[in-house]
Design a protein around this motif. Structure first.
Motif, PDB file in Angstrom:
ATOM      1  N   LEU A  69     -18.164  22.397  -7.106  1.00  0.00           N
ATOM      2  CA  LEU A  69     -18.199  20.965  -7.440  1.00  0.00           C
ATOM      3  C   LEU A  69     -18.891  20.159  -6.342  1.00  0.00           C
ATOM      4  O   LEU A  69     -19.509  19.128  -6.609  1.00  0.00           O
ATOM      5  N   GLN A  70     -18.768  20.633  -5.111  1.00  0.00           N
ATOM      6  CA  GLN A  70     -19.437  19.947  -3.998  1.00  0.00           C
ATOM      7  C   GLN A  70     -20.950  20.134  -4.072  1.00  0.00           C
ATOM      8  O   GLN A  70     -21.705  19.347  -3.509  1.00  0.00           O
ATOM      9  N   GLY A  71     -21.381  21.149  -4.826  1.00  0.00           N
ATOM     10  CA  GLY A  71     -22.817  21.390  -4.973  1.00  0.00           C
ATOM     11  C   GLY A  71     -23.351  22.287  -3.878  1.00  0.00           C
ATOM     12  O   GLY A  71     -24.195  21.870  -3.074  1.00  0.00           O
ATOM     13  N   VAL A  72     -22.875  23.543  -3.840  1.00  0.00           N
ATOM     14  CA  VAL A  72     -23.285  24.468  -2.785  1.00  0.00           C
ATOM     15  C   VAL A  72     -24.801  24.662  -2.778  1.00  0.00           C
ATOM     16  O   VAL A  72     -25.412  24.899  -1.718  1.00  0.00           O
ATOM     17  N   THR A  73     -25.451  24.543  -3.932  1.00  0.00           N
ATOM     18  CA  THR A  73     -26.908  24.742  -3.988  1.00  0.00           C
ATOM     19  C   THR A  73     -27.653  23.693  -3.171  1.00  0.00           C
ATOM     20  O   THR A  73     -28.746  23.958  -2.663  1.00  0.00           O
ATOM     21  N   ARG A  74     -27.094  22.507  -3.028  1.00  0.00           N
ATOM     22  CA  ARG A  74     -27.747  21.480  -2.207  1.00  0.00           C
ATOM     23  C   ARG A  74     -27.790  21.904  -0.739  1.00  0.00           C
ATOM     24  O   ARG A  74     -28.748  21.621  -0.022  1.00  0.00           O
ATOM     25  N   GLU A 130     -29.576  14.373 -17.070  1.00  0.00           N
ATOM     26  CA  GLU A 130     -29.506  13.344 -16.023  1.00  0.00           C
ATOM     27  C   GLU A 130     -28.073  12.848 -15.852  1.00  0.00           C
ATOM     28  O   GLU A 130     -27.598  12.657 -14.734  1.00  0.00           O
ATOM     29  N   ILE A 131     -27.376  12.655 -16.985  1.00  0.00           N
ATOM     30  CA  ILE A 131     -25.983  12.205 -16.901  1.00  0.00           C
ATOM     31  C   ILE A 131     -25.122  13.284 -16.249  1.00  0.00           C
ATOM     32  O   ILE A 131     -24.261  12.984 -15.412  1.00  0.00           O
ATOM     33  N   LYS A 132     -25.378  14.559 -16.600  1.00  0.00           N
ATOM     34  CA  LYS A 132     -24.609  15.643 -15.980  1.00  0.00           C
ATOM     35  C   LYS A 132     -24.809  15.663 -14.469  1.00  0.00           C
ATOM     36  O   LYS A 132     -23.874  15.901 -13.703  1.00  0.00           O
ATOM     37  N   LYS A 133     -26.055  15.412 -14.029  1.00  0.00           N
ATOM     38  CA  LYS A 133     -26.330  15.381 -12.589  1.00  0.00           C
ATOM     39  C   LYS A 133     -25.563  14.239 -11.917  1.00  0.00           C
ATOM     40  O   LYS A 133     -24.984  14.409 -10.835  1.00  0.00           O
ATOM     41  N   ILE A 134     -25.535  13.081 -12.580  1.00  0.00           N
ATOM     42  CA  ILE A 134     -24.797  11.935 -12.037  1.00  0.00           C
ATOM     43  C   ILE A 134     -23.307  12.244 -11.979  1.00  0.00           C
ATOM     44  O   ILE A 134     -22.624  11.945 -10.989  1.00  0.00           O
ATOM     45  N   VAL A 135     -22.790  12.874 -13.046  1.00  0.00           N
ATOM     46  CA  VAL A 135     -21.370  13.259 -13.079  1.00  0.00           C
ATOM     47  C   VAL A 135     -21.059  14.228 -11.950  1.00  0.00           C
ATOM     48  O   VAL A 135     -20.039  14.104 -11.264  1.00  0.00           O
ATOM     49  N   SER A 136     -21.945  15.195 -11.739  1.00  0.00           N
ATOM     50  CA  SER A 136     -21.755  16.166 -10.666  1.00  0.00           C
ATOM     51  C   SER A 136     -21.693  15.471  -9.312  1.00  0.00           C
ATOM     52  O   SER A 136     -20.831  15.772  -8.477  1.00  0.00           O
ATOM     53  N   GLU A 137     -22.589  14.524  -9.074  1.00  0.00           N
ATOM     54  CA  GLU A 137     -22.581  13.765  -7.810  1.00  0.00           C
ATOM     55  C   GLU A 137     -21.254  13.034  -7.624  1.00  0.00           C
ATOM     56  O   GLU A 137     -20.679  13.016  -6.524  1.00  0.00           O
ATOM     57  N   ILE A 138     -20.781  12.419  -8.711  1.00  0.00           N
ATOM     58  CA  ILE A 138     -19.528  11.653  -8.644  1.00  0.00           C
ATOM     59  C   ILE A 138     -18.361  12.578  -8.296  1.00  0.00           C
ATOM     60  O   ILE A 138     -17.555  12.276  -7.399  1.00  0.00           O
ATOM     61  N   LEU A 139     -18.274  13.709  -8.999  1.00  0.00           N
ATOM     62  CA  LEU A 139     -17.174  14.640  -8.742  1.00  0.00           C
ATOM     63  C   LEU A 139     -17.265  15.232  -7.344  1.00  0.00           C
ATOM     64  O   LEU A 139     -16.244  15.460  -6.681  1.00  0.00           O
ATOM     65  N   ASN A 140     -18.487  15.471  -6.869  1.00  0.00           N
ATOM     66  CA  ASN A 140     -18.669  15.997  -5.512  1.00  0.00           C
ATOM     67  C   ASN A 140     -18.185  15.020  -4.450  1.00  0.00           C
ATOM     68  O   ASN A 140     -17.667  15.414  -3.403  1.00  0.00           O
ATOM     69  N   SER A 141     -18.397  13.728  -4.707  1.00  0.00           N
ATOM     70  CA  SER A 141     -18.128  12.714  -3.677  1.00  0.00           C
ATOM     71  C   SER A 141     -16.674  12.281  -3.612  1.00  0.00           C
ATOM     72  O   SER A 141     -16.279  11.580  -2.676  1.00  0.00           O
ATOM     73  N   ILE A 142     -15.859  12.698  -4.585  1.00  0.00           N
ATOM     74  CA  ILE A 142     -14.464  12.250  -4.624  1.00  0.00           C
ATOM     75  C   ILE A 142     -13.718  12.660  -3.366  1.00  0.00           C
ATOM     76  O   ILE A 142     -12.944  11.877  -2.805  1.00  0.00           O
ATOM     77  N   ARG A 143     -13.958  13.894  -2.892  1.00  0.00           N
ATOM     78  CA  ARG A 143     -13.174  14.426  -1.781  1.00  0.00           C
ATOM     79  C   ARG A 143     -13.407  13.693  -0.462  1.00  0.00           C
ATOM     80  O   ARG A 143     -12.543  13.698   0.401  1.00  0.00           O
ATOM     81  N   TRP A 144     -14.586  13.095  -0.309  1.00  0.00           N
ATOM     82  CA  TRP A 144     -14.861  12.458   0.975  1.00  0.00           C
ATOM     83  C   TRP A 144     -15.003  10.939   0.891  1.00  0.00           C
ATOM     84  O   TRP A 144     -15.294  10.287   1.897  1.00  0.00           O
TER      85      TRP A 144
END
Length: 506
Positions: free
Chosen positions: A13-18, A169-183
């Motif tokens: 969810l954090q986006g390890v590929t990034r 595009e929406i999925k990418k935005i959703v992924s960013e949102i879920l990734n950022s929740i923890r920090w």
């Protein structure tokens, strides 16, 4: 031997590929079968987070071909996923890759190698759709992005980009949102159901839906554009005095987007500054309040649990935001009857509609004890204020003295005029608009019905009936047409009209 990393759900969810693309981490990446089984089950249940995690695994495999690193499928599907991941790391000696603080702490305690993914300082795409006047952004798959701009009660719906937004595009935005929740401070997944997810991301409230619940991916992000103090509303001093001294059963009503929650937030802060203990019940938690005010989530607690917590902690005021169903109203009623000051927020097109929602849930006699002040918010301002009082009288429109009964009077607080009466007639609870039965109003209507023919006629009320006094010289002009008008008024308003000659002294 290259570094080996066993990924968990949080790292996906954090986006390890990034991190791989930025060359912040490299080695062999291991996918445990127990994790795949968990993600599959959750995806079948409609959880968006699992869909995002599965897509990240697909992207990880694609990157492995581009950057020439290995991705291996390992382990067995048996047992608890977290336990399986820990055991596998202990056996193989690989590092557990995670973005979850608790997982990192447990791995350290168990002597498991762990690599923690610190958040990347990248701007969120969703924030680029907002400017200082944007209230909310509406993204729908294959539709152009739109936004509400302005302020509560005075906004416009505008197109903010000419090209449609894609599902990817929406999925990418959703992924960013879920990734950022923890920090991101003050952020959490408030609700996750089959097909829908509600996220509180700092000041943004984000609602995500996907097929089959909706016909395409959709994201709505709302941000408060106004944070007011109670002083900013320029309230009547008498109303401020009532809120400070007497109001304990407060209802804030209004249509969606008119500023109800903003006013409730201002009132909560006002009571806090008065030295009151204030708590809130929200679903989701989207009020932005000082840390002195505890905010409870209805989604993370049973109604009975909140009932016990609030009864035992005894706050001076509890703000119940977005009251919708029977459970919400019952909790408000129980806490109010227990002596806790309550501020409820409900959707309603008129103030009386908001009161009506309590009538089928409580006995009529307890209504004034539960609700004493109703504020109707329209376009960000307090448009109407009602106070409720109980009395015993003959309801307006009825005439017989033996019809006296308990009546709840709903008064315009600022002029103390009764606008509605609530009483039980037979087995039905009636809400009667008294304004239509107002003496002056009816006198005017009766006068208009006769003055065109007999200008000097007078109308007054005596002993519960309306008396039309006609001068002797005008008796010849009294005809069937006038009499028909008077009888229609009687029938329409449930009143009695009597015609007599004026006294000579008159």
């Amino acid at each position: 031997m290259p570094n080996e990393f066993l990924v968990d759900k949080s790292s996906l969810l954090q986006g390890v590929t990034r991190y791989i693309e930025k060359n912040l981490i490299n080695g062999t990446f291991l996918i445990h079968r127990a994790l795949l089984r968990q993600l599959e089950q959750e995806s079948k249940q409609g959880l968006v987070t699992s869909d995002i995690a599965l897509e990240e695994i697909e992207k990880l495999k694609e990157l492995s071909e581009r950057y020439l690193f290995a991705v291996e499928l390992v382990g067995k599907e048996n047992g608890d996923t977290e336990q399986e991941l820990r055991n596998y790391c202990l056996e193989r000696g690989c590092n557990l890759l995670t973005a979850d603080e608790l997982t990192k702490k447990m791995a350290d305690l168990l002597g498991i190698g762990v690599t923690f993914l610190d958040p990347l300082p990248e701007p969120l795409t969703i924030e680029t759709f907002f400017d200082e006047s944007t209230m909310s952004v509406h993204l729908k798959e294959d539709a152009v992005p739109k936004a509400k701009k302005g302020k509560p009660g005075d906004w416009e719906f505008r197109i903010i980009r000419d090209t449609p937004v894609t599902g990817g595009e929406i999925k990418k935005i959703v992924s960013e949102i879920l990734n950022s929740i923890r920090w991101t401070k003050g952020s959490f997944i408030e609700i996750e159901r089959k097909g829908s997810t509600i996220v509180q991301l700092s000041t943004y409230r984000i609602v995500i839906t996907r097929p089959p619940l909706s016909d395409g991916w959709e994201l709505t992000a709302t941000r408060p554009v106004a944070r007011k103090k109670l002083e900013d509303y320029a309230l009547n001093p008498e109303l401020v005095k009532r809120l400070e001294e007497r109001a304990e059963g407060i209802l804030i009503a209004g249509s969606p987007g008119m500023g109800k929650t903003t006013f409730a937030q201002a009132l909560a802060e006002y009571y806090m500054k008065m030295g009151k203990i204030v708590k809130t019940i929200e679903s989701p938690r989207d009020m932005h309040l000082p840390s002195d005010i505890t905010q409870y989530s209805k989604n993370y607690a049973e109604i009975g649990e909140l009932h016990d917590i609030l009864l035992l902690s005894r706050p001076d005021y509890t703000v119940y935001d977005e009251m919708r169903n029977d459970e919400d109203f019952r909790l408000y009623i129980d806490l109010r009857l227990a002596g806790i000051g309550m501020i409820g927020v409900v959707h309603a097109t008129t103030a009386i509609d908001a009161i009506h929602r309590f009538l089928n849930r409580v006995d009529l006699g307890t209504v004034p004890g539960i609700l004493d002040t109703v504020l109707f918010i329209n376009k960000g301002t307090v448009e109407k204020v009602y106070s409720l009082e109980m009395t015993v009288k003959v309801p307006e429109g009825l005439r017989e003295a033996d019809l006296a009964r308990p009546v709840v009077q709903i008064k315009d607080f600022l002029n103390d005029r009764v606008e509605y009466e609530i009483y039980v007639f037979g087995e039905q609870t009636m809400i009667v608009p008294v304004g239509r039965l107002n003496l002056n109003t009816l006198e005017n209507r009766i006068t208009r019905a006769i003055s065109g023919v007999i200008p000097d006629a007078k109308v007054k009320k005596e002993n519960g009936e309306y008396v039309v006094e006609i001068p002797r010289e005008g008796i010849s002009s009294f005809n069937r047409k006038i009499n028909t008008k008077l009888r229609k008024l009687e029938k329409k308003h449930g009143i009695r009209i009597r015609v007599k000659l004026q006294d000579k002294e008159s």
